[in-house]
Every structure is written in C-alpha cells, then in structure tokens.
Design an enzyme around this catalytic site. Sequence first.
Site, PDB file in Angstrom:
ATOM      1  N   TYR A  56     -50.995  -1.213  32.143  1.00 50.96           N
ATOM      2  CA  TYR A  56     -51.196   0.019  32.921  1.00 50.96           C
ATOM      3  C   TYR A  56     -50.420  -0.094  34.232  1.00 50.96           C
ATOM      4  O   TYR A  56     -50.781  -0.835  35.142  1.00 50.96           O
ATOM      5  CB  TYR A  56     -52.680   0.280  33.210  1.00 50.96           C
ATOM      6  CG  TYR A  56     -53.551   0.421  31.983  1.00 50.96           C
ATOM      7  CD1 TYR A  56     -53.024   0.755  30.736  1.00 50.96           C
ATOM      8  CD2 TYR A  56     -54.930   0.226  32.069  1.00 50.96           C
ATOM      9  CE1 TYR A  56     -53.842   0.873  29.624  1.00 50.96           C
ATOM     10  CE2 TYR A  56     -55.753   0.348  30.956  1.00 50.96           C
ATOM     11  CZ  TYR A  56     -55.195   0.660  29.740  1.00 50.96           C
ATOM     12  OH  TYR A  56     -56.010   0.768  28.640  1.00 50.96           O
ATOM     13  N   HIS A 125     -55.057  -6.325  23.380  1.00 50.88           N
ATOM     14  CA  HIS A 125     -54.891  -4.863  23.435  1.00 50.88           C
ATOM     15  C   HIS A 125     -54.589  -4.275  22.053  1.00 50.88           C
ATOM     16  O   HIS A 125     -55.105  -3.205  21.701  1.00 50.88           O
ATOM     17  CB  HIS A 125     -53.788  -4.524  24.439  1.00 50.88           C
ATOM     18  CG  HIS A 125     -53.979  -3.248  25.169  1.00 50.88           C
ATOM     19  ND1 HIS A 125     -53.515  -3.035  26.437  1.00 50.88           N
ATOM     20  CD2 HIS A 125     -54.590  -2.083  24.812  1.00 50.88           C
ATOM     21  CE1 HIS A 125     -53.823  -1.811  26.831  1.00 50.88           C
ATOM     22  NE2 HIS A 125     -54.480  -1.212  25.859  1.00 50.88           N
ATOM     23  N   SER A 204     -61.085   6.629  25.797  1.00 52.72           N
ATOM     24  CA  SER A 204     -60.835   8.085  25.721  1.00 52.72           C
ATOM     25  C   SER A 204     -62.096   8.822  25.239  1.00 52.72           C
ATOM     26  O   SER A 204     -62.020   9.667  24.330  1.00 52.72           O
ATOM     27  CB  SER A 204     -59.640   8.398  24.822  1.00 52.72           C
ATOM     28  OG  SER A 204     -58.477   7.747  25.272  1.00 52.72           O
ATOM     29  N   LEU A 206     -63.677  11.108  26.528  1.00 51.46           N
ATOM     30  CA  LEU A 206     -63.615  12.556  26.792  1.00 51.46           C
ATOM     31  C   LEU A 206     -62.409  13.169  26.077  1.00 51.46           C
ATOM     32  O   LEU A 206     -61.945  14.258  26.451  1.00 51.46           O
ATOM     33  CB  LEU A 206     -63.522  12.814  28.307  1.00 51.46           C
ATOM     34  CG  LEU A 206     -64.707  12.291  29.122  1.00 51.46           C
ATOM     35  CD1 LEU A 206     -64.424  12.353  30.620  1.00 51.46           C
ATOM     36  CD2 LEU A 206     -65.973  13.097  28.790  1.00 51.46           C
ATOM     37  N   GLY A 207     -61.902  12.457  25.060  1.00 51.22           N
ATOM     38  CA  GLY A 207     -60.749  12.991  24.327  1.00 51.22           C
ATOM     39  C   GLY A 207     -59.555  13.199  25.245  1.00 51.22           C
ATOM     40  O   GLY A 207     -58.852  14.183  25.134  1.00 51.22           O
ATOM     41  N   ARG A 208     -59.349  12.215  26.156  1.00 47.39           N
ATOM     42  CA  ARG A 208     -58.262  12.286  27.168  1.00 47.39           C
ATOM     43  C   ARG A 208     -58.380  13.561  27.988  1.00 47.39           C
ATOM     44  O   ARG A 208     -57.380  14.182  28.364  1.00 47.39           O
ATOM     45  CB  ARG A 208     -56.876  12.154  26.517  1.00 47.39           C
ATOM     46  CG  ARG A 208     -56.704  10.844  25.753  1.00 47.39           C
ATOM     47  CD  ARG A 208     -55.288  10.578  25.343  1.00 47.39           C
ATOM     48  NE  ARG A 208     -55.204   9.480  24.384  1.00 47.39           N
ATOM     49  CZ  ARG A 208     -54.974   8.209  24.683  1.00 47.39           C
ATOM     50  NH1 ARG A 208     -54.814   7.846  25.920  1.00 47.39           N
ATOM     51  NH2 ARG A 208     -54.912   7.290  23.727  1.00 47.39           N
ATOM     52  N   PHE A 210     -59.761  16.453  27.039  1.00 50.76           N
ATOM     53  CA  PHE A 210     -59.857  17.707  26.288  1.00 50.76           C
ATOM     54  C   PHE A 210     -61.307  18.175  26.122  1.00 50.76           C
ATOM     55  O   PHE A 210     -61.600  19.373  26.225  1.00 50.76           O
ATOM     56  CB  PHE A 210     -59.199  17.521  24.914  1.00 50.76           C
ATOM     57  CG  PHE A 210     -59.003  18.813  24.170  1.00 50.76           C
ATOM     58  CD1 PHE A 210     -58.038  19.718  24.594  1.00 50.76           C
ATOM     59  CD2 PHE A 210     -59.770  19.134  23.064  1.00 50.76           C
ATOM     60  CE1 PHE A 210     -57.862  20.929  23.932  1.00 50.76           C
ATOM     61  CE2 PHE A 210     -59.598  20.332  22.385  1.00 50.76           C
ATOM     62  CZ  PHE A 210     -58.640  21.229  22.822  1.00 50.76           C
TER      63      PHE A 210
HETATM   64  N1  LIG Z   1     -57.689   0.077  24.605  1.00 49.44           N
HETATM   65  C1  LIG Z   1     -56.820   1.042  24.593  1.00 49.44           C
HETATM   66  O1  LIG Z   1     -55.844   1.046  23.852  1.00 49.44           O
HETATM   67  C2  LIG Z   1     -57.040   2.217  25.521  1.00 49.44           C
HETATM   68  C3  LIG Z   1     -56.360   3.431  25.298  1.00 49.44           C
HETATM   69  C4  LIG Z   1     -56.603   4.488  26.178  1.00 49.44           C
HETATM   70  C5  LIG Z   1     -57.488   4.347  27.225  1.00 49.44           C
HETATM   71  N2  LIG Z   1     -58.121   3.152  27.426  1.00 49.44           N
HETATM   72  C6  LIG Z   1     -59.095   2.971  28.524  1.00 49.44           C
HETATM   73  O2  LIG Z   1     -60.074   4.002  28.430  1.00 49.44           O
HETATM   74  C7  LIG Z   1     -60.186   4.703  29.664  1.00 49.44           C
HETATM   75  C8  LIG Z   1     -60.549   6.158  29.422  1.00 49.44           C
HETATM   76  O3  LIG Z   1     -59.670   6.771  28.499  1.00 49.44           O
HETATM   77  P1  LIG Z   1     -58.640   7.959  28.886  1.00 49.44           P
HETATM   78  O4  LIG Z   1     -58.379   7.934  30.336  1.00 49.44           O
HETATM   79  O5  LIG Z   1     -57.520   7.858  27.917  1.00 49.44           O
HETATM   80  O6  LIG Z   1     -59.417   9.272  28.478  1.00 49.44           O
HETATM   81  P2  LIG Z   1     -60.779   9.999  28.897  1.00 49.44           P
HETATM   82  O7  LIG Z   1     -61.621   9.110  29.697  1.00 49.44           O
HETATM   83  O8  LIG Z   1     -61.307  10.567  27.650  1.00 49.44           O
HETATM   84  O9  LIG Z   1     -60.233  11.212  29.781  1.00 49.44           O
HETATM   85  C9  LIG Z   1     -59.578  11.031  30.995  1.00 49.44           C
HETATM   86  C10 LIG Z   1     -59.060  12.380  31.448  1.00 49.44           C
HETATM   87  O10 LIG Z   1     -60.150  13.267  31.638  1.00 49.44           O
HETATM   88  C11 LIG Z   1     -60.178  13.772  32.967  1.00 49.44           C
HETATM   89  N3  LIG Z   1     -61.604  13.844  33.349  1.00 49.44           N
HETATM   90  C12 LIG Z   1     -62.473  12.820  33.490  1.00 49.44           C
HETATM   91  N4  LIG Z   1     -63.720  13.264  33.781  1.00 49.44           N
HETATM   92  C13 LIG Z   1     -63.632  14.600  33.815  1.00 49.44           C
HETATM   93  C14 LIG Z   1     -64.571  15.637  34.050  1.00 49.44           C
HETATM   94  N5  LIG Z   1     -65.860  15.378  34.311  1.00 49.44           N
HETATM   95  N6  LIG Z   1     -64.134  16.935  34.005  1.00 49.44           N
HETATM   96  C15 LIG Z   1     -62.836  17.222  33.754  1.00 49.44           C
HETATM   97  N7  LIG Z   1     -61.901  16.287  33.499  1.00 49.44           N
HETATM   98  C16 LIG Z   1     -62.294  14.980  33.544  1.00 49.44           C
HETATM   99  C17 LIG Z   1     -59.350  12.804  33.777  1.00 49.44           C
HETATM  100  O11 LIG Z   1     -58.698  13.451  34.858  1.00 49.44           O
HETATM  101  P3  LIG Z   1     -58.886  12.951  36.399  1.00 49.44           P
HETATM  102  O12 LIG Z   1     -58.581  11.484  36.414  1.00 49.44           O
HETATM  103  O13 LIG Z   1     -57.875  13.748  37.124  1.00 49.44           O
HETATM  104  O14 LIG Z   1     -60.304  13.277  36.727  1.00 49.44           O
HETATM  105  C18 LIG Z   1     -58.299  12.335  32.752  1.00 49.44           C
HETATM  106  O15 LIG Z   1     -57.244  13.249  32.670  1.00 49.44           O
HETATM  107  C19 LIG Z   1     -58.816   4.505  30.326  1.00 49.44           C
HETATM  108  O16 LIG Z   1     -58.895   4.680  31.728  1.00 49.44           O
HETATM  109  C20 LIG Z   1     -58.473   3.098  29.921  1.00 49.44           C
HETATM  110  O17 LIG Z   1     -59.089   2.173  30.820  1.00 49.44           O
HETATM  111  C21 LIG Z   1     -57.917   2.099  26.574  1.00 49.44           C
END
Ligand SMILES: NC(=O)c1ccc[n+]([C@@H]2O[C@H](COP(=O)([O-])OP(=O)(O)OC[C@H]3O[C@@H](n4cnc5c(N)ncnc54)[C@H](OP(=O)(O)O)[C@@H]3O)[C@@H](O)[C@H]2O)c1
Length: 329
Positions: A56, A125, A204, A206-208, A210
Amino acid sequence: MQKRKLGNGLEVSALGLGCMGMTHSFPPFPEKKDMIEFLHKAVDHGVTFFDTAEVYGPYTNEELVGEGLAPFRKDVVIATKFGFVIGNTLPGLSGVDSRPQHIREVCEASLKRLKTDYIDLLYQHRVDPAVPIEDVAGTVKDLIKEGKVRHFGMSEASAQTIRRAHAVQPVTAVQSEYSLFWRKPEEDILPTLEELGIGFVPFSPLGRGFLTGKIDDKTKFENGDFRNVLPRFTEEARKANQVVVDMVTRFAEKKHATPAQIALAWLLAQKPWIVPIPGTRKLERLEENIGAAALELTADDLREIREASEQIKVLGGRYPEAMEKMTNL
Ligand SMILES: NC(=O)c1ccc[n+]([C@@H]2O[C@H](COP(=O)([O-])OP(=O)(O)OC[C@H]3O[C@@H](n4cnc5c(N)ncnc54)[C@H](OP(=O)(O)O)[C@@H]3O)[C@@H](O)[C@H]2O)c1
C-alpha cells in the site's frame, strides 16, 4: 467497542480499520498529518485493529501507520502483509514473491517502517504458486520464534492451502473479500476456518464503498482510482448492481440505520470470529461504521437479508482476470 477473538486468542476490536485508502487505491490521498490525527481518533473511539501492507503506497502506508500508532503501540494490533513484487503496476500484476529469504527481508523492512520490534499479525498477501506453502508457514514460524512476528495470517488462499499451512504454523486469521457484494467465502472458506478455529477478516466489507449507497453509475472516480479497472465498477455494472444497494437501503430504513451499518452488522452477525476492516479516512464515517457493532440484527432480519441477497446476481467480476487468477490458490 466490543472485542472479538481471532484464532487462538488474538483479541481485537469487533471492527478494525482498513488503512489502505490513506495512501493507495482511492486518490486523492489526504495529508499525512491529518491521517496521523485520524489514527489517534480511531484509537480514542476504541479501534484496536489496524490493517496495512508493504504494497500500500507502496511502503508509505506502513510508515504512516507506524508513526500514527507509535504512541499506542502496546494497546493496538497491527496487521501487515508481504508477498507482492513491488513494481509500477497495480498490486498483484507485477507478480508474487514468497521465497523465504524475501519474506525475511520484507519483515525486517516492515518492522523499520512500522517503527516497532514486532508485527502482531503478518499475512501472506497472495499465495505464491512457486513456493510450497509449508516453506512459507515454516518461515513465519521461525519469525514468530524470533519474536519478530506474533501471529500468522493468509489472504485470498484456498481452503486446501490454508489447511496445509495451518499444519505447519497455526493460522490466526484469513483475510479475504467478503460482503453482501461477494459471498464466495461461504462456500468452503468459512466452513474450513470454523473447523480449524481460524478467525476471518473480511476486506472490502463495504464493497469498496458501493454498499454505502454513496456511489452510483454517475460517480466519476479520479485517475488512478483502483475502481476504474474493476469490472464490477464499470458504469454499466454500477447501474445494474444498484439493486444490491437498494436492498441494503431497504433494510437500513427498517432498522433506522445506514446502509454501511447494515452491510457491516450483517458480516458481524455471520460468526463471532469475523472481524471486518472497513476503510475510511473520514471521522464521521468511522463513527458511522463503528455504530454497526452495536446494531442487532434479529434472526428474521438475517434470514430476510440472505433471501433478498440470494435473489440478486451481481454483474461484473470483482477483479480484472489476471488478478482474480492470483486468488483461491
Ligand atoms: N488482503 C487484500 O488483498 C485486501 C484487498 C483490499 C483491501 N484490503 C484491506 O481492507 C480494507 C478495506 O477494504 P477497501 O478499502 O477495499 O473497501 P471498503 O472498506 O469496502 O470501502 C472503502 C471505501 O468506502 C468508503 N467508505 C467507508 N465508510 C463509508 C461510509 N460510512 N459511507 C460512505 N462511504 C464510506 C471509503 O471512502 P473514504 O475513505 O473517503 O471514507 C472508501 O472509498 C483496506 O483498507 C485494506 O486494509 C485488503
């Protein structure tokens, strides 16, 4: 916030914080000093589980997390990851590297960037098909014996590989994508983890973004936003997949909650050993997401959500083909 246990006794807050978006995947990135302050606020709000990775940034995320959490080091659990070749392309597309010597080098470098002398949870990873998983688990086992690492984790590995690794070094947590947008782990990962006593950390959740209802087919992502290359996030897919958001929003209204809270509470309700790590850089969203830990979904709610989810076929792959091929190995 309540606590949960991963694997054989790693205690963490019921919801962790995904730190990836602070320096990776979702530009524009906030100022480092603001994110350090945000990390302090997250600790004040009871978050004790923080997720980062070498890739990252690359590197800058670990530096940020290390600096931000240094004042609370003994009270927090820091999870990081090795295993991608760091190149100029998207994570994963430059390949994987879990050779024992490389794991050791990455671990030493991560310790320096994180400004700590131990990593609480070190994940592979992605599985490296060129290195027997027993050698990877054996290397992490040695790092644990040396006191540099406390717990072993895997990400997006297949059930069979998890089993083989666990036989060499008990796995504390598996981190893979899981949400109302991607329920594949229910097929064989969750039953395997239950049998072996391994915790599960949905990424993910929160579906990134979505599932929060804040993204639709009109949303324009910045240049360099990872979602621009994900089949599930094409304009057409976002339009078609709005049914998922509508479903979550319906339950949110019924429960006087927000869609993000329903998405997270649903995950928490699946198993007591599940700890989602939603990513955010905004305090009001952190507070909203944490609110999910206090949201009770009844057995009827859970059945209705599951039935509604099963009626929906999500359009578009979650990853480009080359990256999807690196999962479930
Ligand atoms: N192991 C792997 O391969 C892998 C892959 C992907 C992710 N990850 C880990 O998982 C974590 C979370 O996954 P992710 O970031 O991909 O997806 P996520 O947590 O599903 O979604 C993150 C997105 O949602 C937005 N968001 C968060 N809370 C919100 C809310 N209450 N209302 C509206 N929007 C909101 C964030 O924007 P803002 O930041 O602008 O609020 C960001 O754009 C990552 O940070 C990472 O540490 C691991």
